[in-house]
Design a protein around this motif. Sequence first.
Motif, short mmCIF file in Angstrom:
data_model
loop_
_atom_site.label_atom_id
_atom_site.label_comp_id
_atom_site.label_asym_id
_atom_site.label_seq_id
_atom_site.Cartn_x
_atom_site.Cartn_y
_atom_site.Cartn_z
N THR A 29 -9.06 9.20 41.94
CA THR A 29 -8.79 7.86 42.43
C THR A 29 -8.17 7.00 41.33
O THR A 29 -8.19 7.35 40.15
CB THR A 29 -10.09 7.17 42.88
N TYR A 30 -7.67 5.86 41.77
CA TYR A 30 -7.18 4.87 40.79
C TYR A 30 -8.28 4.52 39.80
O TYR A 30 -8.03 4.45 38.58
CB TYR A 30 -6.70 3.61 41.51
N ASP A 31 -9.50 4.31 40.30
CA ASP A 31 -10.59 3.91 39.39
C ASP A 31 -10.86 4.97 38.34
O ASP A 31 -11.15 4.66 37.18
CB ASP A 31 -11.86 3.60 40.18
N SER A 63 -0.50 1.78 42.63
CA SER A 63 -1.57 0.98 43.22
C SER A 63 -2.67 1.92 43.72
O SER A 63 -2.44 3.11 43.95
CB SER A 63 -1.03 0.13 44.36
N PRO A 64 -3.89 1.39 43.89
CA PRO A 64 -4.98 2.23 44.41
C PRO A 64 -4.61 2.95 45.71
O PRO A 64 -4.95 4.12 45.88
CB PRO A 64 -6.12 1.22 44.62
N SER A 65 -3.86 2.28 46.57
CA SER A 65 -3.50 2.95 47.84
C SER A 65 -2.51 4.08 47.62
O SER A 65 -2.51 5.08 48.35
CB SER A 65 -2.94 1.94 48.85
N ASP A 66 -1.66 3.98 46.61
CA ASP A 66 -0.75 5.09 46.29
C ASP A 66 -1.54 6.34 45.94
O ASP A 66 -1.13 7.46 46.24
CB ASP A 66 0.17 4.74 45.11
N HIS A 67 -2.66 6.16 45.26
CA HIS A 67 -3.45 7.31 44.81
C HIS A 67 -4.27 7.91 45.94
O HIS A 67 -4.76 9.04 45.81
CB HIS A 67 -4.37 6.89 43.67
#
Lengths: 238, 590
Positions: free
Chosen positions: B145-147, B114-118
């Motif tokens: 980042t996730y993005d 998930s984005p928060s994991d990254h």
Amino acid sequence: MTDEGLDRRRFLGGLGAGAAALGADVAEAAEPAPGVTAASPAGGPPALAGYQFLNPDEAAFMEAFVDHLIPADALSPSGTELGVAVYVDRQLAGAWGKGARMYLQGPWRRGTPNQGWQSPMTPADLVRTGIAALDAHCRRVAKLPFERLGPDAREDAVAALAQGKIELEGVASKLLFDTLYALATEGLFADPIYGGNRDKAGWRLVGFPGVIATHAQDIETYRGRRYDAEPMSIADMS
Amino acid sequence: MATRLKPVDVVIVGMGWTGGILAKELSDAGLTVLGLERGVNRTTEPDFSVPMIRDELRYAVRHELYMDVSRDTLTFRNAARETALPMRRLGSFLPGEGVGGAGLHWNGQTYRFSPSDHSLRTRVKERYGAAFAPEGMQLADWPMTYDELEPYYDKFEYMAGISGQAGNIRGETIEGGNPFEGPRSRGYPNPPLKASLSGVMYEAAARELGYHPFPRPAANMSRAYVNPDGMSLGECQYCGHCENFGCEANAKASPHITVIPAAQKNANFSLRTQAWVTRVDLHPDGKRAKGVTYTDVRTGEEFEQPADIVALCAYGLGNVHLMLLSGIGAPYDPDTETGVVGKGYCYQLTSTVQTFFEDRNFNPFMGAGSLGVVVDDVNGDNFDHGPHGFIGGASIINATTHGRPIAYRPLPPGTPKWGSEWKAASRHWYGRSTSIGTQGSNMASRGNYLSLDPTYRNAFGQPLLRLTYDFTENDFKQSAFTTKIAHDIGRAMGPTHISPLAPKSSSYSIVPYQSTHNTGGAITGHDPKTSAVNRYLQSWDVSNLFVVGASAFPQNAGYNPTGAVGALAYWTADAIRTRYLSAPGPLVPA
């Protein structure tokens, strides 16, 4: 004819009357109504006879041990009749028993339980040492070898072994039990090509259909419904 | 005396998912690429043919496709005060060996982190304050980042034909998918697998309790598929022989039927098997690699393979081992928290809730490696951790993977382990049980690390890798919290019996199988003082060395890692092609 019947017929097709009859028994066995009983010994090819690794005393122990774990009853013949002792013998005689795919270099330390197997012995050596030590224990305590103990005394011995409560010379009793127990259950449930699970009795016991497994339709057709099929082994398909 | 071989542009160590992806991408770019694999080559025909492949004893119990620890293993201790001892047989985790690596025998559970994991360190600091992380936790952001990684996740999923249901496409929530997932640029290439009975029941119970269940993303093909590289995959037959086995139907995405044959279409790619790399050779200044030295394990002969670029693509533990053996980067020291190689080793905390239904029939042998339903409500930072006092979370899963009877014979608590009663219970409950599992994150901690063992050696005379590791209080709290929710969902399914609450609560043991999701040891970061590789997985110390895999994760998430590992491989390959080749040297200033 129901869909289920058609499907069973598809799986039973060409297997011969004996197999079909067994399949029919299994199909009805929502509750234990066994396909194979002690009164009607296991069908299929005869069990392998003779031992490669176990000496006669060790073989007598192993047969008694696997028969205690897997007794003959309405659900299946005994462990020995199903080839489980032969399975164990072949494993101990073969590469696994000799420590293949294990790291066997020293130095040796006892270690913590979390560190796992730290015995300098191969599995075959461990079982041999363990059987001798257990035999000595039984003769000391009951004046009889394990295989001549009565059912209750055998149960006491196996339970104590499982709980690691017996002091054995040269081997931890829990490790011995875990090794023997794993071997016995493998011998009941591994493909019959290894010498146990004679006539797929272990698979029939639980209802595992074996190596044929094309269930892309079945997973919907049998969702929530019992799926029965004559189990197929590697030899059946070879 | 090693024989010196003709130089290549790129030498890749290990031919699993990451090595296969780099081989395909870099040979497409016109580079001369050599893949070295320590194990043998296996092909679907004849190596995974029915009926031989359906042999539970050989593959699942005796570990045919896994690394052979008689030749190389690691040592383990729970803490530095103990003496590490060899893992003498496989147990807790099962690294692969041979072409395809663990990608041959995996289940195919393919998530995105998930984005928060990254961005975990930043996220925790902003949401809970800097003091929320306990002392000793080495919380870190990924330096990308996730993005930034999204296109590479996407590329991996389309290459591997993932079957699933999107929950978030470019910010729009899609019904039936995971509403907590990061935005994806498009849906999965294939629809979800067919649901099992237990999946249907689990989904209904979870929804009733207010959770958001979704089908587990699967590298098991829900339909025949041709990937963007032109590689064909078959339709999954729900045979219940995924994990531990190769797929006879080519219905499970694996390197040997996707990226590796795609690379082999390029004449400038070659593959050498049974080639055991023992070290990365450095120039005298220690800042550039000359290539690698390997042993042909068929003959014992030693070879030097010069290369302009070296990519370590072994299992994560193998990457770290090779760095330590080669003297690349400063080894991590837990006492001073200095050094980087070996730092950040993480694992996962798993737990199981077993349910039993007198009046249900699950046909457990009809399954697929990633068939299941997942609840992600308490994973990552998808919920407010403030009241709970820990960082991390878990995916909570009902899986329908297999009913192979040596391993699978669920019994209600208190059932005897042998005798007639055991046999009858085994028969009765075999088809009447299903389980719910938690797959929990694990945070990096000061005392958990990888180093070289001072005593034990492998078949090549080299020190074994040494693992010093235990679970931490933070992670026990995570397991307690998420296991309770798994248990609640299990009870809501209305079982006749349910196993007692059993979160992970005792120290780590290397004996029982838990998870082959070992991460860290060569972590990626912004700062060469606290990480081993930069954001392009390029060694901070040796600029023509790239270290690709889960070894780069700064901490571990509550997901299977392969999706993130695949994304990192494509990301790294792209950085080599578009950034490194035009200006060989450090891609990020140290």
